[in-house]
Motif scaffolding. Sequence first.
Motif, mmCIF file in Angstrom:
data_model
loop_
_atom_site.group_PDB
_atom_site.id
_atom_site.type_symbol
_atom_site.label_atom_id
_atom_site.label_comp_id
_atom_site.label_asym_id
_atom_site.label_seq_id
_atom_site.Cartn_x
_atom_site.Cartn_y
_atom_site.Cartn_z
ATOM 1 N N GLY A 49 0.785 -1.223 0.000
ATOM 2 C CA GLY A 49 0.000 0.000 0.000
ATOM 3 C C GLY A 49 0.822 1.281 0.000
ATOM 4 N N GLN A 50 2.157 1.163 -0.166
ATOM 5 C CA GLN A 50 3.012 2.339 -0.103
ATOM 6 C C GLN A 50 3.835 2.530 -1.376
ATOM 7 O OE1 GLN A 50 4.744 1.153 3.849
ATOM 8 N NE2 GLN A 50 4.296 3.270 4.360
ATOM 9 N N ILE A 51 4.026 3.779 -1.736
ATOM 10 C CA ILE A 51 4.927 4.176 -2.805
ATOM 11 C C ILE A 51 6.225 4.594 -2.142
ATOM 12 C CG2 ILE A 51 5.366 5.866 -4.630
ATOM 13 C CD1 ILE A 51 2.315 6.009 -5.055
ATOM 14 N N VAL A 52 7.288 3.842 -2.373
ATOM 15 C CA VAL A 52 8.534 4.028 -1.639
ATOM 16 C C VAL A 52 9.516 4.870 -2.452
ATOM 17 C CG1 VAL A 52 10.465 2.896 -0.489
ATOM 18 C CG2 VAL A 52 8.213 1.810 -0.504
ATOM 19 N N THR A 53 10.042 5.904 -1.807
ATOM 20 C CA THR A 53 11.069 6.759 -2.395
ATOM 21 C C THR A 53 12.407 6.427 -1.751
ATOM 22 O OG1 THR A 53 9.459 8.554 -2.633
ATOM 23 C CG2 THR A 53 11.801 9.144 -2.787
ATOM 24 N N MET A 54 13.421 6.126 -2.558
ATOM 25 C CA MET A 54 14.762 5.881 -2.034
ATOM 26 C C MET A 54 15.530 7.207 -2.036
ATOM 27 S SD MET A 54 14.589 2.647 -1.399
ATOM 28 C CE MET A 54 16.288 2.280 -0.961
ATOM 29 N N THR A 55 16.145 7.549 -0.903
ATOM 30 C CA THR A 55 16.852 8.826 -0.814
ATOM 31 C C THR A 55 18.236 8.768 -1.448
ATOM 32 O OG1 THR A 55 17.784 8.315 1.373
ATOM 33 C CG2 THR A 55 15.642 9.413 1.308
ATOM 34 N N TYR A 56 18.852 7.581 -1.500
ATOM 35 C CA TYR A 56 20.168 7.473 -2.132
ATOM 36 C C TYR A 56 20.015 7.799 -3.617
ATOM 37 C CZ TYR A 56 24.887 5.805 -3.019
ATOM 38 O OH TYR A 56 26.206 5.734 -3.364
ATOM 39 N N PRO A 57 20.918 8.611 -4.191
ATOM 40 C CA PRO A 57 20.655 9.166 -5.530
ATOM 41 C C PRO A 57 20.674 8.179 -6.687
ATOM 42 C CG PRO A 57 22.822 9.835 -4.732
ATOM 43 C CD PRO A 57 22.113 9.219 -3.577
ATOM 44 N N GLN A 58 21.445 7.094 -6.587
ATOM 45 C CA GLN A 58 21.472 6.126 -7.689
ATOM 46 C C GLN A 58 21.113 4.747 -7.154
ATOM 47 O OE1 GLN A 58 25.125 4.643 -9.862
ATOM 48 N NE2 GLN A 58 24.217 5.870 -11.511
ATOM 49 N N ILE A 59 20.105 4.152 -7.738
ATOM 50 C CA ILE A 59 19.600 2.852 -7.294
ATOM 51 C C ILE A 59 19.646 1.878 -8.465
ATOM 52 C CG2 ILE A 59 17.582 1.603 -6.420
ATOM 53 C CD1 ILE A 59 18.833 3.427 -4.348
ATOM 54 N N GLY A 60 20.067 0.649 -8.192
ATOM 55 C CA GLY A 60 20.116 -0.379 -9.230
ATOM 56 C C GLY A 60 21.509 -0.752 -9.656
ATOM 57 N N ASN A 61 22.532 -0.213 -8.976
ATOM 58 C CA ASN A 61 23.900 -0.415 -9.452
ATOM 59 C C ASN A 61 24.408 -1.841 -9.270
ATOM 60 O OD1 ASN A 61 23.736 0.497 -6.680
ATOM 61 N ND2 ASN A 61 25.965 0.473 -6.653
ATOM 62 N N TYR A 62 23.726 -2.654 -8.472
ATOM 63 C CA TYR A 62 24.151 -4.063 -8.382
ATOM 64 C C TYR A 62 23.063 -5.015 -8.881
ATOM 65 C CZ TYR A 62 21.801 -3.704 -3.785
ATOM 66 O OH TYR A 62 20.907 -3.481 -2.760
ATOM 67 N N GLY A 63 22.087 -4.478 -9.591
ATOM 68 C CA GLY A 63 21.090 -5.319 -10.244
ATOM 69 C C GLY A 63 20.119 -5.972 -9.285
#
Length: 383
Positions: A49-63
């Motif tokens: 039920g939540q839309i999550v925002t990640m504060t770290y600027p780049q996400i996905g760098n380790y797949g």
Amino acid sequence: MSPAKLALEDGTVFAGRSIGAAGEVDGEVCFNTSMTGYQEVLTDPSYRGQIVTMTYPQIGNYGASAADAESAGPQVAGFVVREESRIASNFRSEQALGDYLRGHGVVAIDGLDTRALVRKLRSAGAMRGVISTTDLDDASLVAKAKKSPGLVGRDLVREVTPSEPLVWTERLSAWTNLDASGSDSGAPEGPLGRPEPLGPHVVALDFGMKWNIPRHFAGRNCRVTVVPGTASAADILAHEPDGVFLSNGPGDPEPLDYAIKTVGELVGQKPIFGICLGHQLLSLACGAKTFKMKFGHRGSNHPVQDLTTGKVEITCQNHGFAVDPESLPSELEVTHRSLNDGSVEGVSHKSAPAFSVQYHPEASAGPHDSHYLFERFLESMRA
């Protein structure tokens, strides 16, 4: 990449790019301050039920990797990042984050100012919002955000709890159904292939449990039977547990009257250990109250003090509700407090073997300072 927008109920609209599935989702917009562990966040049922925002600027760098999942698939309503990494630099990676999101139907957005978004949420509190790749009209999106049901008063546990009893087997590291006799499919194998003796039997009420929790119990040679969060006290005791575990889970704890009743009936009968939502339910069952926090605690760097030892733990947290310290009954004592805001992070029953913490000692992408809590629970079952 197609355009996408995130709209908040206060009228704020952020424009960005779609990095996930096409579509439209609504939910409570919150933020997580962890630098790693985005797949654990995506698959944590507590984020239902939540839309999550990640504060770290780049996400996905380790797949993304199947080994990092905390449930059968993503549980978030939507996902927001500043920038999706196009390169997955890790030998364990099985696919890029964008491919993982699209493959699981997660609506996600990047290319927006997440710092501005988080500052707004810290100032005004968590808000209802909408992410859309199909409707890009600002006024329409804001109106939809205002109509989103939010979290207060909703029973989200029924959306994530299993429908039948299950057994976690360490040897397979997977969920398997109980067989007709109600027994495990086999004991975990030792280093030479010989079955290891099983320790205490833990019955876990699954309100939306992260998989790393039964992994911890199984790693300590416990036999773990997982039952739906809707199970009654009689259902649980029929499994003849040595101890009862109360799991994490999503949303507001107060509407879960069935779970509060069950926990209340179990206190004093078997040792109890609760985490996150389980902590709130134990407190409610003993007569305390809970409240919705302004923007909650979500991240892997939250300092908590153990009041019994004075030691400080760096903890992983994910909760938007907390126990009201003014409402605590005389039979509960506060054992842990947040050093950020002083909120209750742990309680213990004075006359029954029952205790709980608000944070996540099992966190995979997080500190390991709190593993001693599992040992404490095992000791209470052996007493």
